[in-house]
Enzyme design. Structure first.
Site, PDB file in Angstrom:
ATOM      1  N   HIS A 124     107.343  -4.746 -27.653  1.00 13.78           N
ATOM      2  CA  HIS A 124     108.047  -5.319 -26.498  1.00 13.78           C
ATOM      3  C   HIS A 124     108.345  -6.788 -26.753  1.00 13.78           C
ATOM      4  CE1 HIS A 124     109.332  -5.479 -22.320  1.00 13.78           C
ATOM      5  NE2 HIS A 124     108.662  -6.613 -22.184  1.00 13.78           N
ATOM      6  N   GLU A 134     108.755  18.521  -0.894  1.00 15.05           N
ATOM      7  CA  GLU A 134     108.415  19.907  -0.553  1.00 15.05           C
ATOM      8  C   GLU A 134     109.210  20.921  -1.374  1.00 15.05           C
ATOM      9  OE1 GLU A 134     106.791  21.783   2.104  1.00 15.05           O
ATOM     10  OE2 GLU A 134     105.429  20.131   2.544  1.00 15.05           O
ATOM     11  N   ARG A 157     100.639  17.315  -5.692  1.00 10.59           N
ATOM     12  CA  ARG A 157     102.065  16.966  -5.621  1.00 10.59           C
ATOM     13  C   ARG A 157     102.216  15.548  -6.178  1.00 10.59           C
ATOM     14  NH1 ARG A 157     104.131  17.485   0.181  1.00 10.59           N
ATOM     15  NH2 ARG A 157     104.027  19.721  -0.221  1.00 10.59           N
TER      16      ARG A 157
END
EC number: 2.1.2.13
Length: 660
Positions: free
Chosen positions: A104, A434, A619
């Site tokens: 970097h 969802e 999730r």
């Protein structure tokens, strides 16, 4: 030691040469095709690979499962990235037993993100450097393996600093690659509280704002001088580029942007004056400042502008349906903070947006989207961007009122989508996390994860399927009829004004609001099926900033994209959420006004949500699209979000009849 390399630009070429010199066996190189709109002043990784007889590839999406599988078949011991422009997924990073390392162009933890070479010059830094660090899922956040400092001279411009960084990178790799090969490296964790992050720069970012100090404008010129696109300004409607400049401590009462003299070409700034040493008219060649003044027709007292004189002054008109909701009211606040948006809103209430009702650029009508169809069609036609945020999005309603969920969430929104197609308006549509349903992927990916739901006799999936079908309809309209769209998928956004306690009393609220109500009323916190389900909670401020960047749509990078907006670092079970909330509640200054904590109670989902409910165990979002399209990553810790959300709701409670 076998390695797979991801590389581009001069740094990519020198990184490959350094690996070969250190005795690494390069199995494959992944690079990019050159952008025809970009001036290619740098070395070609593809050409170097071909000359060295190394297989080279330039896939559009290296994170696609097919490419992940092909890289896995190469069995790399270690992975290196040298100025590769895309984030590399965790599945690839985990393929190398010795790890993955990235070069970097800054002194991390400062200047994470894109274009650090240009940003350090823009910001007037006197030092930068190169860093080799271990790669993790988050961009530029892994432990530091080695660094070299590089001084920035006052006369450095982007290309001279680029050459300095390349020289430093060669030194750093020559010193460090043998140590990595022999497993003899010392790693230092980055200090997150010191990190700074900067986004991608585009040519349009380099306009000269004459009200700023001359030193700031000079730094801008240095940062984007040839072969970069250059800093620019306007004389009337004619654009010109400034290739080199000098700062003059000129004391002048002239308005910023005024020409003080033409030989030399000296421009008044907010503080001091800037001499344009060399420049170029948009249809001309590079020339010295006084000749440029003559070419542009400048005389003493002429005015320069940051944008064309005829540039449109009209504000972008944004239509928000469901403006009083959680996302709608926070988004309105963010848009009105800027001076270039006009917000039109519709909702059935106005309690959350009352603070905006007198704002001159906010226009609100109280009404129902199923009734006010003519008003909606007119405003879709009138506005530039449409956000249909109206939806029933509370799990208990999926089983309690599935047909109402379908009618509102699908049918009413489909009508709005068709208006956008008819009038060729941009739509930013709220999909949902969802839609991933019971997907088993570690990270839910917008472009590759399967969308898996339960059987028809489980009505809890009607919300997920309604949203998914709308996603597919919008995508099809984009492909077949040119609809300009972006789909965004929020992952458990939390914050003040999420639902309200009255909604929680009838069970029609999200998890944290329900838990807060339990604490306020002294009733047990109910843990559905034990509360082991995990979610990634996202602060509303982080979410709204991402959504704002979608609306801004810099470089049209969001067009046709699906973007998860969530915080993978803020993963917690519902039980853990309850425990964190309880700890915050117990130390809150208003705690003594409320009843004692009544404990946790485990209940079955069927007794709480009713027949036909299924839950999802985890999730977690992949946010690589958000990084790529928005230069965005979430910053706010979950505990801070919990504290602020709790404080907001506790201060809405009437304390007159509470125990003290």
């Amino acid at each position: 030691m076998k390695t797979v390399v991801f590389a581009y630009h001069d740094m990519g070429c020198l990184g490959i040469e350094a690996l070969l010199a250190a005795g690494y066996e390069i199995s494959a190189i992944f690079t990019h095709t050159d952008n025809p709109g970009e001036k290619a002043f740098y070395g070609s990784v593809a050409r170097l690979a071909a000359e060295r007889g190394i297989p080279v590839y330039a896939p559009d999406d290296v994170n696609h499962p097919l490419w992940v599988e092909r890289i896995a078949q190469l069995s790399p011991d270690v992975i290196f990235s040298f100025y590769y422009r895309h984030l590399i997924c965790d599945e690839i990073l985990q393929l190398a037993p010795a790890g993955a390392f990235n070069l970097h162009g800054s002194l991390l933890t400062k200047y994470r993100g894109r274009a650090p070479l240009n940003w350090v010059l823009v910001n007037g830094e006197t030092e930068t450097g190169v860093t080799l660090h271990r790669m993790v899922t988050r961009a530029d956040a892994g432990a530091i393996v080695a660094q070299l400092r590089v001084a920035i001279a006052p006369d450095d411009i982007a290309i001279t600093l680029h050459h300095k960084l390349c020289h430093a990178a060669r030194q750093l790799l020559e010193q460090t690659l043998p140590a990595i090969k022999h497993g003899n490296i010392l790693e230092i964790a980055q200090r997150e509280n010191e990190a700074t992050c900067f986004g991608r720069r585009t040519p349009d970012d380099s306009f000269l704002e004459w009200h700023k100090p001359a030193s700031v404008l000079h730094n801008m010129v240095r940062a984007v001088a040839d072969p970069w696109p250059g800093a620019f300004s306007y004389v009337g409607n004619q654009k010109f580029t400034v290739w080199s400049s000098r700062v003059h401590p000129h004391a002048s009462k002239a308005q910023p942007g005024s020409v003080i003299s033409v030989a030399p070409l000296l421009i008044a700034c907010g503080d001091g004056a800037l001499e344009i040493v060399t420049g170029q008219a948009s249809d001309g060649i590079t020339m010295q400042g006084s000749q440029l003044a003559q070419t542009l027709g400048l005389v003493q007292g002429s005015r320069l502008n940051s944008q064309p004189a005829c540039a449109a002054r009209r504000r972008t008109r944004v239509l928000i349906l469901g403006v009083n909701g959680f996302i709608g009211n926070h988004l309105t606040e963010r848009l009105l903070r800027e001076d270039h948006y006009e917000v039109y809103g519709l909702d059935i209430g106005s309690d959350a947006i009352s603070r905006f009702l007198n704002h001159p650029h906010f226009h609100f009508v109280e009404g129902d989207i199923s009734i006010h169809s003519e008003w909606i069609e007119y405003h879709v036609k009138k506005c530039d961007v449409v956000l249909p945020l109206v939806a029933i999005a509370t799990p208990i309603e999926y089983t309690r009122n599935p047909l109402r969920v379908f009618e509102l969430d699908f049918e009413e929104n489909l009508r709005i989508i068709r208006y956008c197609v008819k009038y060729r308006k941009r739509i930013i549509f709220p999909s949902t996390s969802e839609v991933y349903g019971m997907c088993s992927d570690k990270y839910f990916d917008e472009d590759h994860s399967n969308l898996i739901v339960g059987p028809v006799n489980k009505p809890r999936w009607i919300y997920s399927v309604s949203k998914q079908l709308l996603d597919r309809v919008i995508w099809a309209y984009g492909e077949k009829e040119g609809l300009q769209f972006t789909l965004f998928r929020p992952f458990n956004w939390m914050g003040p004004r999420l639902d309200n306690l009255n909604a929680a009393r009838i069970g029609s609220s999200r998890a944290i609001t329900q838990l807060i109500l339990n604490l306020v009323e002294g009733s047990p916190i109910k843990l559905i099926d034990g509360g082991k389900q995990k979610r990634c909670f996202t602060d509303i401020r982080d979410g709204i900033e991402a959504l704002y960047r979608i609306i801004e749509n810099a470089g049209n990078r969001c067009d046709g994209e699906i973007i998860n907006i969530g915080n993978p670092e803020n993963e917690a079970s519902i039980e853990e959420l309850g425990e964190m909330l309880l700890a915050s509640f117990e130390k809150h200054p208003l705690r003594h006004h409320f009843p004692p904590f009544a404990g946790f109670r485990v209940v079955e989902s069927s007794s709480y949500y009713g027949k036909g409910y299924q839950d999802v165990e985890h999730r977690k979002p992949s946010i690589r699209n958000a990084h790529r399209c928005l230069d965005w990553e979430p910053k706010i810790d979950m505990q801070e979000t919990i504290d602020e959300t709790l404080d907001f709701f506790l201060r809405t409670v009437d304390l007159t009849d509470k125990p003290s």
